[in-house]
Design a protein around this motif. Structure first.
Motif, PDB file in Angstrom:
ATOM      1  N   GLY A  97       0.816  -1.201   0.000  1.00 45.11           N
ATOM      2  CA  GLY A  97       0.000   0.000   0.000  1.00 45.11           C
ATOM      3  C   GLY A  97       0.851   1.253   0.000  1.00 45.11           C
ATOM      4  N   ASP A  98       0.192   2.379  -0.168  1.00 45.82           N
ATOM      5  CA  ASP A  98       0.877   3.669  -0.110  1.00 45.82           C
ATOM      6  C   ASP A  98       1.416   3.868   1.307  1.00 45.82           C
ATOM      7  OD1 ASP A  98       1.166   6.575   0.445  1.00 45.82           O
ATOM      8  OD2 ASP A  98       0.415   6.782  -1.604  1.00 45.82           O
ATOM      9  N   PRO A  99       2.724   4.154   1.470  1.00 46.63           N
ATOM     10  CA  PRO A  99       3.286   4.276   2.822  1.00 46.63           C
ATOM     11  C   PRO A  99       2.607   5.343   3.662  1.00 46.63           C
ATOM     12  CG  PRO A  99       4.840   5.072   1.151  1.00 46.63           C
ATOM     13  CD  PRO A  99       3.757   4.330   0.436  1.00 46.63           C
ATOM     14  N   ARG A 100       2.137   6.415   3.039  1.00 45.47           N
ATOM     15  CA  ARG A 100       1.444   7.458   3.799  1.00 45.47           C
ATOM     16  C   ARG A 100       0.157   6.916   4.404  1.00 45.47           C
ATOM     17  NH1 ARG A 100       1.930  11.370  -1.322  1.00 45.47           N
ATOM     18  NH2 ARG A 100       1.418   9.324  -2.189  1.00 45.47           N
ATOM     19  N   GLN A 101      -0.642   6.231   3.589  1.00 48.40           N
ATOM     20  CA  GLN A 101      -1.896   5.687   4.079  1.00 48.40           C
ATOM     21  C   GLN A 101      -1.656   4.575   5.096  1.00 48.40           C
ATOM     22  OE1 GLN A 101      -4.481   4.196   1.007  1.00 48.40           O
ATOM     23  NE2 GLN A 101      -5.935   3.306   2.440  1.00 48.40           N
ATOM     24  N   VAL A 102      -0.687   3.708   4.819  1.00 49.57           N
ATOM     25  CA  VAL A 102      -0.400   2.591   5.724  1.00 49.57           C
ATOM     26  C   VAL A 102      -0.005   3.100   7.106  1.00 49.57           C
ATOM     27  CG1 VAL A 102       1.238   0.726   6.204  1.00 49.57           C
ATOM     28  CG2 VAL A 102       0.218   0.933   3.930  1.00 49.57           C
ATOM     29  N   LEU A 103       0.924   4.052   7.159  1.00 43.91           N
ATOM     30  CA  LEU A 103       1.398   4.545   8.451  1.00 43.91           C
ATOM     31  C   LEU A 103       0.309   5.299   9.206  1.00 43.91           C
ATOM     32  CD1 LEU A 103       5.003   5.679   7.457  1.00 43.91           C
ATOM     33  CD2 LEU A 103       4.373   3.734   8.907  1.00 43.91           C
ATOM     34  N   VAL A 104      -0.506   6.064   8.503  1.00 48.19           N
ATOM     35  CA  VAL A 104      -1.593   6.780   9.167  1.00 48.19           C
ATOM     36  C   VAL A 104      -2.591   5.783   9.765  1.00 48.19           C
ATOM     37  CG1 VAL A 104      -3.597   8.271   8.805  1.00 48.19           C
ATOM     38  CG2 VAL A 104      -1.385   8.914   7.860  1.00 48.19           C
ATOM     39  N   GLU A 105      -2.915   4.734   9.040  1.00 48.37           N
ATOM     40  CA  GLU A 105      -3.855   3.736   9.559  1.00 48.37           C
ATOM     41  C   GLU A 105      -3.249   2.982  10.745  1.00 48.37           C
ATOM     42  OE1 GLU A 105      -5.487   1.229   6.553  1.00 48.37           O
ATOM     43  OE2 GLU A 105      -6.208   2.900   5.334  1.00 48.37           O
ATOM     44  N   LEU A 106      -1.956   2.664  10.673  1.00 49.03           N
ATOM     45  CA  LEU A 106      -1.304   1.980  11.783  1.00 49.03           C
ATOM     46  C   LEU A 106      -1.227   2.875  13.020  1.00 49.03           C
ATOM     47  CD1 LEU A 106       1.664   0.116  10.027  1.00 49.03           C
ATOM     48  CD2 LEU A 106      -0.556  -0.811  10.710  1.00 49.03           C
ATOM     49  N   SER A 107      -1.246   4.189  12.817  1.00 47.62           N
ATOM     50  CA  SER A 107      -1.142   5.118  13.946  1.00 47.62           C
ATOM     51  C   SER A 107      -2.361   5.050  14.866  1.00 47.62           C
ATOM     52  CB  SER A 107      -0.961   6.554  13.433  1.00 47.62           C
ATOM     53  OG  SER A 107      -2.166   7.081  12.878  1.00 47.62           O
ATOM     54  N   GLU A 108      -3.442   4.434  14.415  1.00 43.95           N
ATOM     55  CA  GLU A 108      -4.620   4.297  15.268  1.00 43.95           C
ATOM     56  C   GLU A 108      -4.318   3.422  16.480  1.00 43.95           C
ATOM     57  OE1 GLU A 108      -8.048   3.039  13.145  1.00 43.95           O
ATOM     58  OE2 GLU A 108      -7.811   4.507  11.525  1.00 43.95           O
ATOM     59  N   ASP A 109      -3.394   2.481  16.337  1.00 40.53           N
ATOM     60  CA  ASP A 109      -3.024   1.585  17.432  1.00 40.53           C
ATOM     61  C   ASP A 109      -1.642   1.894  18.000  1.00 40.53           C
ATOM     62  OD1 ASP A 109      -5.375  -0.077  17.306  1.00 40.53           O
ATOM     63  OD2 ASP A 109      -4.570  -0.924  15.456  1.00 40.53           O
ATOM     64  N   ALA A 110      -0.807   2.571  17.246  1.00 45.56           N
ATOM     65  CA  ALA A 110       0.577   2.798  17.663  1.00 45.56           C
ATOM     66  C   ALA A 110       0.678   3.833  18.781  1.00 45.56           C
ATOM     67  CB  ALA A 110       1.418   3.247  16.469  1.00 45.56           C
ATOM     68  N   HIS A 111       1.733   3.719  19.567  1.00 45.45           N
ATOM     69  CA  HIS A 111       2.048   4.719  20.587  1.00 45.45           C
ATOM     70  C   HIS A 111       2.782   5.896  19.970  1.00 45.45           C
ATOM     71  CE1 HIS A 111       3.587   6.459  24.315  1.00 45.45           C
ATOM     72  NE2 HIS A 111       4.813   6.340  23.854  1.00 45.45           N
ATOM     73  N   LEU A 112       3.600   5.608  18.958  1.00 45.74           N
ATOM     74  CA  LEU A 112       4.445   6.624  18.340  1.00 45.74           C
ATOM     75  C   LEU A 112       4.844   6.138  16.959  1.00 45.74           C
ATOM     76  CD1 LEU A 112       6.047   9.314  18.957  1.00 45.74           C
ATOM     77  CD2 LEU A 112       7.947   7.852  19.674  1.00 45.74           C
ATOM     78  N   ILE A 113       4.876   7.061  15.991  1.00 45.41           N
ATOM     79  CA  ILE A 113       5.355   6.765  14.639  1.00 45.41           C
ATOM     80  C   ILE A 113       6.653   7.533  14.420  1.00 45.41           C
ATOM     81  CG2 ILE A 113       4.912   6.989  12.164  1.00 45.41           C
ATOM     82  CD1 ILE A 113       2.998   5.037  13.230  1.00 45.41           C
ATOM     83  N   ILE A 114       7.659   6.875  13.852  1.00 45.51           N
ATOM     84  CA  ILE A 114       8.948   7.523  13.585  1.00 45.51           C
ATOM     85  C   ILE A 114       9.310   7.306  12.123  1.00 45.51           C
ATOM     86  CG2 ILE A 114      11.399   7.633  14.186  1.00 45.51           C
ATOM     87  CD1 ILE A 114      10.575   6.471  16.948  1.00 45.51           C
ATOM     88  N   VAL A 115       9.642   8.385  11.429  1.00 43.98           N
ATOM     89  CA  VAL A 115      10.001   8.305  10.019  1.00 43.98           C
ATOM     90  C   VAL A 115      11.191   9.212   9.743  1.00 43.98           C
ATOM     91  CG1 VAL A 115       7.696   7.714   9.173  1.00 43.98           C
ATOM     92  CG2 VAL A 115       8.313  10.110   9.473  1.00 43.98           C
ATOM     93  N   GLY A 116      11.889   8.920   8.646  1.00 45.22           N
ATOM     94  CA  GLY A 116      12.933   9.813   8.165  1.00 45.22           C
ATOM     95  C   GLY A 116      12.315  10.920   7.338  1.00 45.22           C
ATOM     96  N   SER A 117      13.109  11.903   6.979  1.00 49.70           N
ATOM     97  CA  SER A 117      12.549  13.057   6.278  1.00 49.70           C
ATOM     98  C   SER A 117      12.713  12.987   4.770  1.00 49.70           C
ATOM     99  CB  SER A 117      13.197  14.344   6.779  1.00 49.70           C
ATOM    100  OG  SER A 117      14.590  14.308   6.557  1.00 49.70           O
ATOM    101  N   ARG A 118      13.344  11.965   4.256  1.00 46.94           N
ATOM    102  CA  ARG A 118      13.488  11.790   2.816  1.00 46.94           C
ATOM    103  C   ARG A 118      13.200  10.344   2.469  1.00 46.94           C
ATOM    104  NH1 ARG A 118      14.715  16.612   3.173  1.00 46.94           N
ATOM    105  NH2 ARG A 118      16.070  17.778   1.780  1.00 46.94           N
ATOM    106  N   GLY A 119      12.806  10.111   1.196  1.00 45.98           N
ATOM    107  CA  GLY A 119      12.666   8.752   0.706  1.00 45.98           C
ATOM    108  C   GLY A 119      13.891   8.334  -0.063  1.00 45.98           C
TER     109      GLY A 119
END
Length: 300
Positions: A97-119
């Protein structure tokens, strides 16, 4: 596309094999150790990867199995984490899936999301932090974006922007907790828009003086109660005059973490206010945490 959910309360880090993702993975592993939480390593492969291959004119052989690729990226990340932090509870979660959509949906259960600033890749890098900015804007939990600052990262405390509203209390409490976990000092800054300062294209930051009673009171109220909850945290109060993002990122390379709030998007004014966190992400050389604010206490 559908994907598995993550265990509630886990720390999620997005990886893609890039140097920027490696920075995020390192920071996330340390954070998971500090909080004694499970770390979930996610790589999302989807339509964007197909377009990237087509963009460079791939012909002939079939496109690679995206899920297999995702598994390989996650497996490499897990091996690295295991070699550095062998006692850490870490799991992998390759996704489609699109990483933006996947991470946002996973954030419903996550305590914290961590990402880098570039792809990864020249074409993707043309879109400045498209994934990180989108996730920081829409996630249900706090998001930490690891900026490409100098190595090694200096550690000069946590900085949080405070506006004195009840809605910002979750933001300030997050900053207190991060400072406590790291044994770091916490600087709480309230910024006022000063026309003369802004037109002069400069920013001013100072400790509250006797002549700034209202601002000093606002700052004091912002930390009331939290200093008692986190007695180990040394707090410094500061006033900024000028543009908020410039005040918060002035000398940002010396910060362990910069914490900013994100308004709930329920009006045009809130949408405009969201540009502050995006501007801080753009300007900062330090890791930036974007924390959702509480629900408004009254309609505006």
């Amino acid at each position: 596309m559908t994907h598995d959910r993550v265990a509630p309360g886990t720390i999620v880090v997005g990886v893609d094999g890039s140097v920027h993702a490696q920075r995020a993975l390192s920071w996330a592993a340390e954070q998971a150790m500090l909080e004694n939480r499970q770390l979930t390593v996610v790589h999302a492969a989807g339509e964007g990867d197909i377009r990237s291959v087509a963009w460079v004119g791939a012909k002939g052989p079939a496109l690679p199995d995206l899920l297999t690729t995702a598994r390989e990226v996650v497996s490499d990340a897990l091996a690295w984490v295991g070699s550095i932090h062998p006692g850490l509870d870490v799991v992998g979660a390759p996704q489609l899936g699109d990483p933006r959509q996947v991470l946002v949906e996973l954030s419903e259960d996550a305590h914290l999301i961590i990402v880098g600033s570039r792809g990864r890749g020249t074409f993707r890098s043309m879109l400045l932090g498209s994934v990180s900015v989108s996730v920081a804007k829409h996630a249900h939990c706090p998001v930490v974006v690891i900026r490409p600052g100098p190595e090694p990262h200096p550690r000069d405390g946590v900085l949080v922007g405070a506006d004195g509203t009840a809605e910002s209390l979750p933001v300030i409490e997050f900053a207190f907790r991060q400072a406590s976990l790291r044994g770091a000092t916490l600087t709480v800054m309230h910024t006022s828009f000063a026309v003369a300062v802004t037109l002069a294209a400069v920013t001013q930051v100072a400790t509250p003086a006797d002549g700034a009673e209202d601002e000093r009171l606002l700052l004091s109220e912002s930390v009331a109660g939290l200093s008692e909850k986190f007695p180990d945290v040394r707090v410094s109060l500061q006033l900024g005059y000028g543009l908020v993002d410039e005040c918060l990122t002035q000398g940002s390379q010396s910060r362990t973490l910069i914490v900013v709030g994100r308004h709930q998007v329920n009006s045009i004014s809130k949408l405009l206010a969201g540009s502050v966190s995006a501007a801080v992400l753009e300007r900062s050389d330090s890791p930036v945490a974007v924390v959702p604010e509480g629900a408004p206490t009254s309609s505006a």
